[in-house]
Design a protein around this motif. Structure first.
Motif, PDB file in Angstrom:
ATOM      1  N   LYS A 366       0.802  -1.224   0.000  1.00  0.00           N
ATOM      2  CA  LYS A 366       0.000   0.000   0.000  1.00  0.00           C
ATOM      3  C   LYS A 366       0.834   1.273   0.000  1.00  0.00           C
ATOM      4  O   LYS A 366       0.285   2.377  -0.016  1.00  0.00           O
ATOM      5  N   LEU A 367       2.161   1.142   0.015  1.00  0.00           N
ATOM      6  CA  LEU A 367       2.997   2.339  -0.095  1.00  0.00           C
ATOM      7  C   LEU A 367       2.796   3.024  -1.445  1.00  0.00           C
ATOM      8  O   LEU A 367       2.848   4.249  -1.548  1.00  0.00           O
ATOM      9  N   VAL A 368       2.583   2.226  -2.479  1.00  0.00           N
ATOM     10  CA  VAL A 368       2.338   2.760  -3.819  1.00  0.00           C
ATOM     11  C   VAL A 368       0.891   2.473  -4.177  1.00  0.00           C
ATOM     12  O   VAL A 368       0.454   1.321  -4.189  1.00  0.00           O
ATOM     13  N   GLN A 369       0.123   3.504  -4.442  1.00  0.00           N
ATOM     14  CA  GLN A 369      -1.293   3.357  -4.763  1.00  0.00           C
ATOM     15  C   GLN A 369      -1.515   3.423  -6.278  1.00  0.00           C
ATOM     16  O   GLN A 369      -0.813   4.152  -6.990  1.00  0.00           O
ATOM     17  N   THR A 370      -2.500   2.684  -6.725  1.00  0.00           N
ATOM     18  CA  THR A 370      -2.919   2.746  -8.113  1.00  0.00           C
ATOM     19  C   THR A 370      -4.065   3.739  -8.237  1.00  0.00           C
ATOM     20  O   THR A 370      -5.021   3.681  -7.469  1.00  0.00           O
ATOM     21  N   VAL A 371      -3.962   4.659  -9.159  1.00  0.00           N
ATOM     22  CA  VAL A 371      -5.036   5.601  -9.466  1.00  0.00           C
ATOM     23  C   VAL A 371      -5.647   5.147 -10.787  1.00  0.00           C
ATOM     24  O   VAL A 371      -4.999   5.214 -11.831  1.00  0.00           O
ATOM     25  N   VAL A 372      -6.873   4.661 -10.714  1.00  0.00           N
ATOM     26  CA  VAL A 372      -7.516   3.996 -11.846  1.00  0.00           C
ATOM     27  C   VAL A 372      -7.455   4.861 -13.110  1.00  0.00           C
ATOM     28  O   VAL A 372      -7.804   6.048 -13.083  1.00  0.00           O
ATOM     29  N   LYS A 373      -6.987   4.239 -14.183  1.00  0.00           N
ATOM     30  CA  LYS A 373      -6.907   4.842 -15.515  1.00  0.00           C
ATOM     31  C   LYS A 373      -5.979   6.054 -15.606  1.00  0.00           C
ATOM     32  O   LYS A 373      -5.962   6.749 -16.605  1.00  0.00           O
ATOM     33  N   ARG A 374      -5.208   6.291 -14.524  1.00  0.00           N
ATOM     34  CA  ARG A 374      -4.322   7.463 -14.568  1.00  0.00           C
ATOM     35  C   ARG A 374      -2.861   7.095 -14.331  1.00  0.00           C
ATOM     36  O   ARG A 374      -1.986   7.606 -15.017  1.00  0.00           O
ATOM     37  N   GLY A 375      -2.589   6.277 -13.335  1.00  0.00           N
ATOM     38  CA  GLY A 375      -1.200   5.931 -13.054  1.00  0.00           C
ATOM     39  C   GLY A 375      -1.011   5.495 -11.617  1.00  0.00           C
ATOM     40  O   GLY A 375      -1.851   4.790 -11.053  1.00  0.00           O
ATOM     41  N   TYR A 376       0.079   5.956 -11.001  1.00  0.00           N
ATOM     42  CA  TYR A 376       0.417   5.541  -9.642  1.00  0.00           C
ATOM     43  C   TYR A 376       0.899   6.749  -8.858  1.00  0.00           C
ATOM     44  O   TYR A 376       1.293   7.776  -9.416  1.00  0.00           O
ATOM     45  N   ARG A 377       0.896   6.594  -7.515  1.00  0.00           N
ATOM     46  CA  ARG A 377       1.464   7.628  -6.667  1.00  0.00           C
ATOM     47  C   ARG A 377       1.885   7.015  -5.340  1.00  0.00           C
ATOM     48  O   ARG A 377       1.393   5.958  -4.923  1.00  0.00           O
ATOM     49  N   LEU A 378       2.817   7.699  -4.690  1.00  0.00           N
ATOM     50  CA  LEU A 378       3.160   7.326  -3.323  1.00  0.00           C
ATOM     51  C   LEU A 378       2.037   7.792  -2.406  1.00  0.00           C
ATOM     52  O   LEU A 378       1.568   8.932  -2.527  1.00  0.00           O
ATOM     53  N   ALA A 379       1.632   6.935  -1.482  1.00  0.00           N
ATOM     54  CA  ALA A 379       0.527   7.254  -0.574  1.00  0.00           C
ATOM     55  C   ALA A 379       1.040   8.132   0.569  1.00  0.00           C
ATOM     56  O   ALA A 379       1.093   7.712   1.728  1.00  0.00           O
ATOM     57  N   LEU A 380       1.417   9.346   0.236  1.00  0.00           N
ATOM     58  CA  LEU A 380       1.991  10.266   1.217  1.00  0.00           C
ATOM     59  C   LEU A 380       0.977  10.560   2.319  1.00  0.00           C
ATOM     60  O   LEU A 380      -0.202  10.803   2.052  1.00  0.00           O
ATOM     61  N   ASP A 381       1.418  10.526   3.569  1.00  0.00           N
ATOM     62  CA  ASP A 381       0.520  10.797   4.684  1.00  0.00           C
ATOM     63  C   ASP A 381      -0.005  12.224   4.597  1.00  0.00           C
ATOM     64  O   ASP A 381       0.777  13.171   4.398  1.00  0.00           O
ATOM     65  N   PRO A 382      -1.320  12.422   4.764  1.00  0.00           N
ATOM     66  CA  PRO A 382      -1.873  13.790   4.721  1.00  0.00           C
ATOM     67  C   PRO A 382      -1.227  14.710   5.741  1.00  0.00           C
ATOM     68  O   PRO A 382      -1.085  15.909   5.514  1.00  0.00           O
ATOM     69  N   ALA A 383      -0.782  14.169   6.865  1.00  0.00           N
ATOM     70  CA  ALA A 383      -0.172  14.998   7.905  1.00  0.00           C
ATOM     71  C   ALA A 383       1.125  15.648   7.445  1.00  0.00           C
ATOM     72  O   ALA A 383       1.642  16.565   8.075  1.00  0.00           O
ATOM     73  N   SER A 384       1.676  15.168   6.322  1.00  0.00           N
ATOM     74  CA  SER A 384       2.931  15.730   5.828  1.00  0.00           C
ATOM     75  C   SER A 384       2.737  17.124   5.255  1.00  0.00           C
ATOM     76  O   SER A 384       3.692  17.850   5.014  1.00  0.00           O
ATOM     77  N   GLY A 385       1.468  17.484   4.973  1.00  0.00           N
ATOM     78  CA  GLY A 385       1.197  18.824   4.450  1.00  0.00           C
ATOM     79  C   GLY A 385       1.287  18.914   2.950  1.00  0.00           C
ATOM     80  O   GLY A 385       1.121  19.985   2.380  1.00  0.00           O
ATOM     81  N   THR A 386       1.529  17.796   2.266  1.00  0.00           N
ATOM     82  CA  THR A 386       1.625  17.805   0.806  1.00  0.00           C
ATOM     83  C   THR A 386       0.283  17.435   0.205  1.00  0.00           C
ATOM     84  O   THR A 386      -0.358  16.467   0.638  1.00  0.00           O
ATOM     85  N   ASP A 387      -0.151  18.177  -0.793  1.00  0.00           N
ATOM     86  CA  ASP A 387      -1.412  17.890  -1.473  1.00  0.00           C
ATOM     87  C   ASP A 387      -1.297  16.571  -2.211  1.00  0.00           C
ATOM     88  O   ASP A 387      -0.431  16.386  -3.058  1.00  0.00           O
ATOM     89  N   LEU A 388      -2.199  15.624  -1.888  1.00  0.00           N
ATOM     90  CA  LEU A 388      -2.112  14.305  -2.527  1.00  0.00           C
ATOM     91  C   LEU A 388      -2.612  14.351  -3.949  1.00  0.00           C
ATOM     92  O   LEU A 388      -2.055  13.703  -4.834  1.00  0.00           O
ATOM     93  N   GLY A 389      -3.707  15.048  -4.228  1.00  0.00           N
ATOM     94  CA  GLY A 389      -4.225  15.106  -5.582  1.00  0.00           C
ATOM     95  C   GLY A 389      -4.773  13.783  -6.051  1.00  0.00           C
ATOM     96  O   GLY A 389      -4.643  12.767  -5.399  1.00  0.00           O
ATOM     97  N   GLY A 390      -5.422  13.759  -7.209  1.00  0.00           N
ATOM     98  CA  GLY A 390      -5.902  12.508  -7.798  1.00  0.00           C
ATOM     99  C   GLY A 390      -7.220  12.053  -7.213  1.00  0.00           C
ATOM    100  O   GLY A 390      -7.743  12.602  -6.245  1.00  0.00           O
ATOM    101  N   HIS A 391      -7.791  11.013  -7.817  1.00  0.00           N
ATOM    102  CA  HIS A 391      -9.084  10.493  -7.402  1.00  0.00           C
ATOM    103  C   HIS A 391      -9.085   8.975  -7.545  1.00  0.00           C
ATOM    104  O   HIS A 391      -8.215   8.386  -8.176  1.00  0.00           O
ATOM    105  N   CYS A 392     -10.125   8.356  -6.962  1.00  0.00           N
ATOM    106  CA  CYS A 392     -10.372   6.922  -7.155  1.00  0.00           C
ATOM    107  C   CYS A 392      -9.137   6.109  -6.809  1.00  0.00           C
ATOM    108  O   CYS A 392      -8.600   5.402  -7.662  1.00  0.00           O
ATOM    109  N   VAL A 393      -8.738   6.209  -5.548  1.00  0.00           N
ATOM    110  CA  VAL A 393      -7.500   5.570  -5.140  1.00  0.00           C
ATOM    111  C   VAL A 393      -7.789   4.224  -4.514  1.00  0.00           C
ATOM    112  O   VAL A 393      -8.712   4.071  -3.729  1.00  0.00           O
TER     113      VAL A 393
END
Length: 398
Positions: A366-393
């Motif tokens: 679960k460290l790397v999430q799949t974003v359906v029909k778009r690609g992948y992203r690191l599942a950065l903790d929201p507490a880090s203050g970084t905008d996660l962006g994306g949908h349908c994770v």
């Protein structure tokens, strides 16, 4: 020589992870390469050896023979021994030519200076005594000592070279009025077998080397020359200016690199042990640390720490992980990830295969999430203050 330590995937406390674990270090030395490699490996590094030069045996060097005869005929007032191995080799070569006793008599009639403890030990082992040695073990301090002492006008000074010319030292002594005899105890030439050097160079250019260790200026010049012969000098310099750390034993060694605006890291004392300790302190600070899916993730060159456990990751997986880490929490498309893979290609299925292997290597899918029909992203903790962006994770592998 290729020395390496095998990384383990068993969880362990962060404090138990060696400081260089996960990093790959290239060694360019011809002499004492095994000693340097062993010290690096003990601290967890994977070591790749590609000698950028070789040493001409002193007994075969006609230049040394001519200089030796010259000094016997006209003994020097001052002799500067810069290396223990060079001084010993000089005396041994003179013995082989039947000139050993004559050489020692000529050197002993004047003052001997040693650049460091090994040169001092070699002088004393030959039955002579040195008058002074600098604490810094640097040629620059030897020069300062000579220039600050009695006038050098008319003095004859023999300077044992340590594999490369010392034009600044020689010029300064000659300006002060001395007659300088340069002693080429050994000379550097390109390696007889270029295979290991080429493999090291290829690894640097492909992102497989995190740091390059240089113990002599000719090694740095030799690597640059070989890259030029292969038409990749510009790419090598770019790598040394960017992701690859250049570790040099001292300022003389660093000179060919710094002349090209390559930043170098050097220890305060020009010794192998100090050089390794310098790298030991430097490399962990270059790691990328991120809070991901409730875990502590640290990217270390060719491996990853997950909650303090060292995870070996295949090269393709590391390439994907670096691409995701450059945009933590944001979606990276399959096309962009495909371009990041070693060797490229046009089949996006290669991304899915490499991603599956990456997740397996990390041990936390679960460290790397799949974003359906778009690609992948690191599942950065929201507490880090970084905008996660994306949908349908979702965190399942595709």
């Amino acid at each position: 020589m290729v020395a390496a330590v095998t990384t383990t995937t068993a969880p362990s406390p962060l404090t138990d992870v060696p400081p260089l674990a996960g990093f790959t270090v290239g060694v360019t030395a011809a002499r004492r390469a095994e000693e340097l490699g062993t010290m690096l490996a003990r601290r967890g590094a994977c070591v790749v050896h590609g000698p950028a030069l070789r040493i001409v045996p002193v007994a075969d060097d006609t230049e040394l023979l001519a200089a030796t005869r010259d000094l016997i005929a006209d003994p020097p007032d001052i002799t500067v021994a810069t290396t223990g191995i060079g001084y010993r080799g000089w005396v041994e070569a003179a013995d082989g030519w039947g000139l050993g006793e004559d050489l020692l008599r000529a050197l002993g009639s004047g003052t001997l200076l040693a650049r460091g403890p090994k040169a001092r030990g070699a002088i004393r082992a030959s039955g002579l005594v040195d008058a002074w040695s600098p604490p810094s073990e640097s040629s620059a301090e030897v020069l300062e000592y000579l220039l600050a002492g009695p006038p050098l006008d008319g003095k004859r000074i023999a300077v044992q070279l340590h594999g490369e010319p010392l034009p600044d030292v020689v010029e300064a002594l000659e300006i002060a009025g001395a007659s300088v005899v340069q002693i080429p105890v050994y000379r550097w030439l390109p390696p007889a077998d270029l295979g290991p050097l080429d493999r090291l160079l290829d690894a640097v250019l492909s992102g497989g080397i995190d740091a390059l260790a240089f113990t002599s200026a000719p090694a740095a010049a030799g690597l640059l020359a070989r890259a030029a012969e292969r038409g990749v000098r510009e790419q090598l310099v770019d790598a040394l200016r960017g992701p690859v750390l250049s570790l040099c034993v001292g300022p003389v060694t660093a000179a060919p690199l710094e002349a090209l605006d390559v930043c170098t890291v050097q220890p305060q004392r020009s010794r192998l042990g100090a050089m390794v300790r310098c790298l030991e302190a430097e490399m962990p600070d270059r790691a990328r640390r991120l809070p991901v899916a409730g875990h502590r993730v640290e990217l270390r060159g060719q491996a990853v720490l997950v909650d303090g456990a060292l995870r070996a990751v295949p090269p393709a997986g590391m390439a994907l992980l670096r691409a995701l880490a450059r945009r933590p929490g944001r979606v990276v498309g399959r096309a962009d990830l495909l371009r990041a893979l070693p060797g490229g290609g046009d089949d996006e299925h290669a991304v899915e295969t490499a991603m599956a292997r990456l997740r397996s290597a990390l041990g936390e899918p679960k460290l790397v999430q799949t974003v359906v029909k778009r690609g992948y992203r690191l599942a950065l903790d929201p507490a880090s203050g970084t905008d996660l962006g994306g949908h349908c994770v979702h965190g399942d592998a595709p």
